[in-house]
Enzyme design. Structure first.
Site, short mmCIF file in Angstrom:
data_model
loop_
_atom_site.label_atom_id
_atom_site.label_comp_id
_atom_site.label_asym_id
_atom_site.label_seq_id
_atom_site.Cartn_x
_atom_site.Cartn_y
_atom_site.Cartn_z
N LYS A 33 -15.76 13.19 7.33
CA LYS A 33 -17.04 13.11 6.59
C LYS A 33 -17.85 11.87 6.96
O LYS A 33 -19.04 11.81 6.70
CB LYS A 33 -16.78 13.14 5.08
N ASN A 40 -7.92 4.80 6.70
CA ASN A 40 -6.97 3.71 6.48
C ASN A 40 -6.13 3.37 7.71
O ASN A 40 -5.62 2.26 7.81
CB ASN A 40 -6.03 4.05 5.32
N SER A 41 -5.95 4.34 8.61
CA SER A 41 -5.09 4.07 9.77
C SER A 41 -5.61 2.88 10.56
O SER A 41 -4.83 2.05 11.04
CB SER A 41 -5.02 5.30 10.67
N GLY A 46 0.32 -4.07 8.69
CA GLY A 46 1.77 -3.99 8.81
C GLY A 46 2.05 -2.88 9.80
O GLY A 46 1.18 -2.04 10.06
N GLU A 112 9.49 -6.63 6.01
CA GLU A 112 8.63 -6.59 4.82
C GLU A 112 9.51 -6.24 3.62
O GLU A 112 10.73 -6.07 3.75
CB GLU A 112 7.52 -5.55 5.01
N ALA A 154 -16.09 18.15 4.63
CA ALA A 154 -15.41 19.39 4.22
C ALA A 154 -15.69 19.58 2.74
O ALA A 154 -15.42 18.70 1.93
CB ALA A 154 -13.92 19.28 4.48
N HIS A 228 -0.51 -2.54 -3.76
CA HIS A 228 -0.06 -3.62 -2.88
C HIS A 228 -0.24 -4.92 -3.63
O HIS A 228 -1.30 -5.16 -4.22
CB HIS A 228 -0.87 -3.63 -1.57
N ARG A 274 7.63 -3.55 -3.68
CA ARG A 274 6.23 -3.85 -4.01
C ARG A 274 5.88 -3.69 -5.47
O ARG A 274 5.07 -4.44 -6.01
CB ARG A 274 5.33 -2.91 -3.22
N HIS A 331 -3.07 1.02 -3.12
CA HIS A 331 -2.74 0.97 -1.69
C HIS A 331 -2.32 2.31 -1.10
O HIS A 331 -2.83 2.73 -0.07
CB HIS A 331 -1.63 -0.06 -1.51
N ARG A 366 6.92 3.71 -1.96
CA ARG A 366 7.13 3.77 -0.51
C ARG A 366 7.70 2.46 0.04
O ARG A 366 7.26 1.36 -0.33
CB ARG A 366 5.79 4.03 0.17
C1 SIN Z 1 1.32 -4.48 4.78
O1 SIN Z 1 1.11 -4.87 5.91
O2 SIN Z 1 1.69 -5.20 3.87
C2 SIN Z 1 1.08 -3.04 4.49
C3 SIN Z 1 2.01 -2.22 5.25
C4 SIN Z 1 2.30 -0.96 4.54
O3 SIN Z 1 1.78 -0.72 3.47
O4 SIN Z 1 3.13 -0.21 5.05
#
Ligand code: SIN
Length: 524
Positions: A33, A40-41, A46, A112, A154, A228, A274, A331, A366
């Site tokens: 769109k 986000n990619s 990280g 992380e 879409a 996050h 997180r 996030h 996640r």
């Molecule tokens: C981050 O770099 O802290 C984000 C990475 C993620 O969310 O997988």
């Protein structure tokens, strides 16, 4: 074999991965769109987690994923993620995708939150997503079978006889098109843009979830939204994300006086899962205090984190002080459109990949840096399944686009709350901590503004802005309903009225299904 079209909605990592797997055998049309970098990619700092080190194993990665996910994960899907992840990632590396290495050529692996060891590959320090996307886009530019349409929104999915048969789109000129396809893939990302503070591109507002619901595909786990802990927030303005990799390299979270705030909270301290870190910081903010990321232990911050350094500097944060003000923000959505391990949704012909999908790999929370891996593994698996299934599809669908007349006097766009109002309400009730009364009030506000009622309307003649806001209302409403129904605290979903986390009583997955699938936009 006759070439058959696959339509992908969304232009992020999972979309590009799937498109590359299909190219050469099928025509792929990608619709986004906005412009192709509005997802986000491109923002992913990280990296991508995979057990590539000789002392690591998919088994270790599997158990860290389950622990972070509070055992709400689908274990079969997690096994696929961690086992196939290494193989599929190595294939991409062999084909030219590159990640940071030391002088001997070994990968520089980061760590992380909730990872038991270093296993995160990065590219360009904190520019992993952008580097991977550049690679994939350069490849797509020379692939004759992949066409990318930018600024084409879409509107809805088309479904006939219980099968998804394509999509309806709207261009910036508000002209409406019907596109037929044998297979349609939703890859529209999650819904961070529903919140005031988010690491996401603001355009990511749950469009795919809303479209899937209207078309009758089942959804699940929408209450599990990861916050996050460390968005960079200065003078009330969110400047971007401070990657958890910074804490992986030794930075610590402190209060205003410089005292560590994660000590005694969790054995992993600053690298605790997180949800735990986010709640501690949220607690400070609710008391009117500020939390900081003390970056003193990182000797060459600018070199290791060039993009984050730039974000800080453009927000007016001086790195000379060695501390960055941080605050939690929306996030990643663990739930979404239910898929099997081949990306198939409950609506035949419709697939979902990336953050739009609820593959079950993330559970209730996640594990950091598992999302790019999920995009890669399940993006490829969906494409492989489509290639396999395409042999079974005999029916010849029209390959042409059709321009639909939009003059329909009975079709009038509703007046909806502004994006700002919607974000403010959703942020208040669906934040880091939730409470039943707040959730009920959000649910009824969204319902009162037609969140669900508008799902049955003919939307093709609505303007693009109204279509997006109605998606925001619908996705927010589905999330509020899900959060209300989960009367427990688990992973990222924390209910102050049900604060206990009794693992023996954890509830199962909650499935939301549109009982009577409807084709939301009527086309004659
Ligand atoms: C981050 O770099 O802290 C984000 C990475 C993620 O969310 O997988």
């Amino acid at each position: 074999m006759i070439k058959q079209d696959v339509i992908i909605i969304g232009a992020g990592m999972s979309a590009l991965i799937a498109a590359h797997k299909l190219a050469g055998k099928m025509n792929v049309k990608i619709f986004t769109k906005n412009i192709k970098s509005s997802n986000n990619s491109w923002r992913a700092q990280g990296g991508i987690a995979a057990a590539v080190h000789k002392n690591d194993s998919p088994c270790n990665h599997y158990s860290d994923t389950l622990k972070a996910g509070c055992l709400h994960n689908d274990q079969g899907a997690v096994s696929i993620l961690v086992e196939e992840g290494v193989i599929r990632l190595n294939n991409w590396i062999a084909s030219g995708m590159s990640f940071d290495t030391d002088s001997s050529g070994s990968f520089l692996l980061g760590i992380e939150g909730a990872h038991g060891r270093r296993r995160i590959l990065h590219a360009g320090g904190d520019q992993t997503g952008a580097r991977m996307m550049e690679y994939l886009y350069n490849k797509a530019a020379i692939a004759a079978d992949i066409q990318i349409y930018e600024n084409e929104q879409a509107v809805d999915l088309l479904a006939e006889d219980g099968r998804c048969t394509g999509i309806i789109t709207k261009g910036t000129d508000e002209r409406v098109y019907e596109h037929h396809s044998h297979f349609t893939i939703l890859a529209t990302g999650g819904c961070g843009g529903l919140f005031e503070a988010t690491s996401n591109d603001p355009s990511i507002i749950g469009d795919g979830i809303a479209m899937a619901y209207r078309a009758g595909a089942a959804l699940s786990d929408l209450e599990f939204l990861q916050f996050h802990p460390t968005l960079i927030v200065h003078n009330g303005i969110t400047a971007g994300l401070a990657s958890e990799a910074i804490r992986g390299e030794g930075a610590i979270l402190t209060d205003e006086k410089g005292s560590p705030i994660m000590r005694g909270v969790h054995p992993l301290r600053d690298l605790a899962p997180r949800d735990i870190v986010a709640r501690v910081i949220e607690g400070y903010i609710q008391q009117g205090k500020q939390a900081y990321l003390d970056i003193t232990p990182i000797s060459n911050f600018r070199k290791s984190f060039p993009a984050i350094s730039k974000l800080c500097e453009s927000a007016g944060i001086s790195l000379e002080n060695n501390r960055v003000p941080v605050s939690p923000g929306a996030h990643f959505l663990m739930g979404g459109v239910i898929t099997d391990t081949f990306g198939r949704t409950t609506l035949p012909g419709l697939y979902a990949i990336g953050e739009t999908a609820r593959t079950g790999v993330h559970g209730a929370n996640r594990l950091a840096s598992n999302s790019l891996l999920e995009a890669l593994v399940f993006g490829e698996r969906a494409a492989e399944n489509i290639l396999k299934e395409s042999d079974k599809i005999y029916q010849a669908l029209s390959q042409k686009e059709r321009l639909i007349e939009k003059q329909n006097t009975s079709c009038r766009a509703p007046v909806l709350p502004t994006r700002k109002e919607i974000r403010s309400k959703i942020s208040l009730s669906l934040g880091v901590e939730r409470d039943g009364e707040e959730l009920k009030s959000l649910e009824s506000w969204l319902h009162g503004h037609g969140a669900e009622a508008h799902a049955y309307a003919d939307r093709s003649c609505w303007d693009r802005e109204t279509i997006e806001r109605s998606n925001m209302l619908l996705t927010g409403w589905l999330m509020a309903r899900s959060a209300l129904e989960r009367t427990e605290s688990r992973g990222a979903h924390y209910r102050t009225d049900f604060p206990h986390r009794d693992q023996n009583k954890w509830q199962g997955k909650q499935i939301i299904r549109q009982i009577q699938p409807k084709r939301a936009t009527v086309i004659n």
